[in-house]
Scaffold this motif. Structure first.
Motif, PDB file in Angstrom:
ATOM      1  N   UNK A 253      11.303   7.231  -3.964  1.00  0.00           N
ATOM      2  CA  UNK A 253      10.800   7.519  -2.625  1.00  0.00           C
ATOM      3  C   UNK A 253       9.518   8.342  -2.609  1.00  0.00           C
ATOM      4  N   UNK A 254       8.947   8.615  -3.766  1.00  0.00           N
ATOM      5  CA  UNK A 254       7.720   9.418  -3.829  1.00  0.00           C
ATOM      6  C   UNK A 254       6.520   8.723  -3.184  1.00  0.00           C
ATOM      7  N   UNK A 255       6.596   7.421  -2.999  1.00  0.00           N
ATOM      8  CA  UNK A 255       5.479   6.699  -2.380  1.00  0.00           C
ATOM      9  C   UNK A 255       5.379   6.963  -0.881  1.00  0.00           C
ATOM     10  N   UNK A 256       6.433   7.538  -0.295  1.00  0.00           N
ATOM     11  CA  UNK A 256       6.438   7.817   1.139  1.00  0.00           C
ATOM     12  C   UNK A 256       6.097   9.276   1.396  1.00  0.00           C
ATOM     13  N   UNK A 257       5.400   9.514   2.509  1.00  0.00           N
ATOM     14  CA  UNK A 257       5.043  10.878   2.880  1.00  0.00           C
ATOM     15  C   UNK A 257       6.235  11.580   3.511  1.00  0.00           C
TER      16      UNK A 257
END
Length: 110
Positions: A4-8
């Protein structure tokens, strides 16, 4: 890098009206509709985030007759704070910094 690191992370969004060169906005709009599964507004936020990270300020010459049109945007608060700092440091307006950020991001795709 986690899944989930791709989401802010959630943060306050500031509604700002900013002039954006029409050709740049149209290119982002096209990318949003045809390439990426995201909004034009999110592409602008990503462009700003990259400019703040890289500090790669490239002044470009506007094409003759280029119109700048006002757009209401939702900009992440942390990004707007970063733009304010860059505005003071480089003596450039927020709208110029946003246009530079978008131009840099589009040029990176080429």
């Amino acid at each position: 890098m986690g899944v989930f690191d791709r989401f802010w992370k959630r943060e306050a969004l500031l509604k700002k009206t900013i002039e954006i060169d029409n050709s740049l906005y149209e290119k982002l709009n096209e990318l949003s509709k045809n390439v990426y599964q995201t909004s034009t507004n999110q592409l602008i936020n990503a462009s700003i985030e990259e400019l703040l990270r890289s500090k790669d300020i490239k002044i470009y010459e506007k094409e003759k007759g280029e119109l700048s049109i006002q757009h209401s945007l939702l900009i992440r608060e942390s990004l707007f704070d970063g733009l304010e700092e860059m505005r003071e440091k480089y003596n450039l307006s927020i709208y110029k910094l946003v246009n530079i950020a978008i131009k840099n991001a589009i040029d990176e795709l080429k």
